[in-house]
Each structure stands twice: as C-alpha cells, then as structure tokens.
Design an enzyme around this catalytic site. Structure first.
Site, PDB file in Angstrom:
ATOM      1  N   GLU A  66       0.838  -1.200   0.000  1.00 33.65           N
ATOM      2  CA  GLU A  66       0.000   0.000   0.000  1.00 33.65           C
ATOM      3  C   GLU A  66       0.873   1.249   0.000  1.00 33.65           C
ATOM      4  OE1 GLU A  66      -3.493   0.988   2.995  1.00 33.65           O
ATOM      5  OE2 GLU A  66      -1.534   1.528   3.839  1.00 33.65           O
ATOM      6  N   ASP A 265      -9.873   1.848   6.543  1.00 32.69           N
ATOM      7  CA  ASP A 265      -9.870   1.570   5.103  1.00 32.69           C
ATOM      8  C   ASP A 265     -10.979   2.329   4.390  1.00 32.69           C
ATOM      9  OD1 ASP A 265      -7.735  -0.225   5.184  1.00 32.69           O
ATOM     10  OD2 ASP A 265      -8.797  -1.767   4.055  1.00 32.69           O
TER      11      ASP A 265
END
Length: 381
Positions: A66, A265
């Site tokens: 990420e 998230d």
C-alpha cells in the site's frame, strides 16, 4: 459533464475558493518535502543505499505494498523520478514473490530490512503499482529491465487477471472472473470498497495487454455499480469490507476482526469516487454520494466528526484512529460535491496540518493525495 480525461482540464478547487497559485504550489512542495525529507517525526520515506528506498507504515513499523505503491504514485505526480525508481527497486528486490501460489504478486508486508512478514498479497498495492508504472512510462519513458515501466505494469496486470488459469498453476486471480470485482485478497471471496478504482480500470482498458482490455472495461462498470450498493443511501458511508453484493462483511470476525463499520480503510472510498468523477464523470451518482458524506460529517455528526460509525450513521464506541484522514477525504469529496458543505470541507482541510507522531503514515498519505487532487495536480499522466 465531461471529465478531465476528455477535456484535459483538472479543477483547482483551492483556486476556486480564493487561494493563490503561489501559495498552493508552495504548500504542495512543502508537503512532499516533509513526507520524504522531513524530521524523524515527520517523514515516512527512507532512502537505502545508492538506489533504493522504502515508505514506512509508522504505526505498524513495517513496509507495505500500500505505502510503496502510494509513494510511487506521489513521485510520478510530482515528477520525482529518482525517488520513484528507488521505491520500485526496493519493492521488486524485497517484496516480489517468486514461488508459491502468489508468485508474481508482492508480499503485502515486509520489515524495513527487507525480510518478508507475510507471503500473501493485497490487491490494492498491485493496482497502484500498475497505475504508477504506466504513468511513469508516459512521463519519463521506458528503460531497461525493471525500469521498463510499461512492460512491468502490463505483466503485473495480466497476472492479476489470469493467475491460476494455466493447467497445474496454483493461486488465484485478484479479480473475481465472474463478477469482475476486486477481491480483498486473492484467497478471499469478499471485497473492500476502498479497493475499487474504476478510474484506474478505465485506463488499464486502454493501456494493458490488448487481450485484457475488455476485462478492464467490464471491471470499471462493475465497480461503479458495486459502489452504489456498498455506500449507504442516506449517510454515504461504506464499510471496510463487504460482500460482493455491497452488504457489510460480518463473517469470520475471529480471523479478520471487525470491518463492517466506517473505519480506516473505508475513508478512501469517497475520495476514490470523487477522483473517478473528476477524471471521467461517468455518473452523477458520484455527486450525490459526495454530498451525502459531507452532510453526514458537517451536519449529522458535526459535534463528533472523528468517531467510529456503523454505515447507517450510528455512533459506536471509540474514536477514529486516523482523524486527519477523515478530514482529507471529506475535502477531496468536493471534486464531485455540489452541496452546501463543499467549501467548508475544503477550508477545514486547508487549515489542518499534517499529522506527526507514530500514526502519521496513513493520515498523511491520504492528506497528500487529497491536496494533489484539490489543486488539480493528481492527473492522468
């Protein structure tokens, strides 16, 4: 309305609200400098040797696909080739998996010394790697080996779609071949709303291997349809994980923990929807969705805007782990929003500093992406 892909024009929302071009550019450059070369309590980037570097998740003290792919996207948007190449070489050297069911993917977590913490892959890293590499190819041209950016991107995208198809090949594709939706991990049959990037898939449909382009066009349409189901019709909030039909994922809590709520998230979802609208403007639903999220935070929970929420808006126990990230994505929503809170969210974001301390990584990544987008500098390269 046409998006920036058709018009070549990117909104500078900050300028629309009266901030000068010079102060916007100065702030943008200062943010990059802080994240990459600030003090030990500020930076998230660490150069390694003569030709590598990594982005650290400062809250978890590891290196994630990420963050590495986010860092590469920041660098290509900012025209910082040296840092881009350092990050990409570190990722290829330490994170790329060469054997096992996930061969060809990248280990989602490594230690700062390069040793792998896991041998699984997280699809949000792969899709960002691929997009950043394609932008790098267009901006700087292709080199040799791992610096043949476009070839690396096309190969990675092909693996993401076709893994497991060959006789005897183990592993699974990162996108479900039937519904064309991205999986949370290749091994799972559920998804994460914030992984859905139809604006990336539109571009993959133009630049991936020719035989894969119809798939990516279908994936873009599928994700846009899915997001309408995953985002609550009143609050606009989405869960962290969901079933493919958009309902919050509540199974296997002992394995995954709780993720049916609006938490870390999930913050990215509205930012992605707004950027998709800015680039392609395929559906005015994005305008309604951005308005709903901004109304929720500026009106419904204005006295408690950094909490944890069920997707229907119920305030749950606890406080957000990443409050600056919430502020950033609410502002980025103004790329699509036309409601009464668009300007308020942007000005609140402008007046909010970067986060410092142990949890700064995630907040500040979303902060910089929001700043780039709102200044018209998060562009199709």
């Amino acid at each position: 309305m046409q998006g920036a892909y058709e018009t070549g024009r990117y909104r500078n929302v900050f300028a629309e609200y009266g901030y000068s071009e010079s102060e916007i550019r100065k702030r943008r450059d200062e943010i990059f400098q802080t994240l990459f070369y600030g003090s030990e309590d500020e930076r998230i980037y660490h150069p390694v040797g003569d030709d590598m570097g990594y982005i650290e998740d400062t809250g978890n003290l590891d290196v994630r696909t990420e963050g590495m792919s986010y860092g590469m996207m920041m660098c290509v948007q900012m025209d910082r080739k040296e840092e881009f190449d350092r990050l990409w070489k570190w990722a290829v050297t330490y994170m790329r998996l060469s054997k096992g069911p996930n061969a060809g993917y990248f280990a989602w977590s490594c230690a700062p010394d390069g040793s792998k913490n896991a041998y699984g892959a997280a699809p949000d890293g792969e899709e960002y790697f691929a997009m950043a590499l394609l932008f790098a190819s267009h901006r700087w041209g292709d080199g040799e080996g791992i610096y043949n950016y476009s070839a690396c991107a096309r190969e990675l995208l092909h693996i993401c779609v076709h893994k497991g198809e060959k006789p005897g090949e183990t592993g699974r594709a990162m996108w479900d071949p039937n519904n064309k939706l991205i999986r949370f991990i290749a091994e799972a049959d559920f998804t994460d709303p914030s992984y859905h990037l139809p604006h990336f898939y539109e571009l993959f449909a133009k630049w991936a291997n020719e035989e894969d382009r119809p798939f990516w066009k279908q994936a873009a349409a599928a994700s846009r349809a899915y997001l309408k189901k995953a985002c609550h019709p009143v609050t606009g909030l989405s869960p962290e994980y969901s079933e493919f039909d958009g309902t919050p994922y509540t199974k296997d809590a002992k394995i995954w923990g709780r993720h049916d709520w609006y938490y870390s998230d999930a913050y990215r979802t509205v930012a992605n929807i707004a950027l998709d609208y800015s680039w392609f403007a395929r559906d005015d639903w994005a305008v309604e969705e951005a308005n709903r999220v901004q109304k929720f935070f500026c009106e419904t929970v204005k006295d408690h805007p950094t909490g944890i929420y069920a997707v229907d808006g119920t305030i749950l126990d606890g406080e957000a782990l990443h409050p600056v990230a919430i502020c950033a994505v609410n502002a980025e929503a103004s790329l699509a929003a036309n409601g009464p809170y668009a300007e308020e969210c942007v000005r609140r974001f402008w007046n909010t500093p970067l986060r410092t301390g142990a949890r700064r990584y995630y907040d500040n990544c979303l902060y910089f992406f929001a700043f780039l987008a709102l200044s018209g500098e998060y562009r199709i390269r």
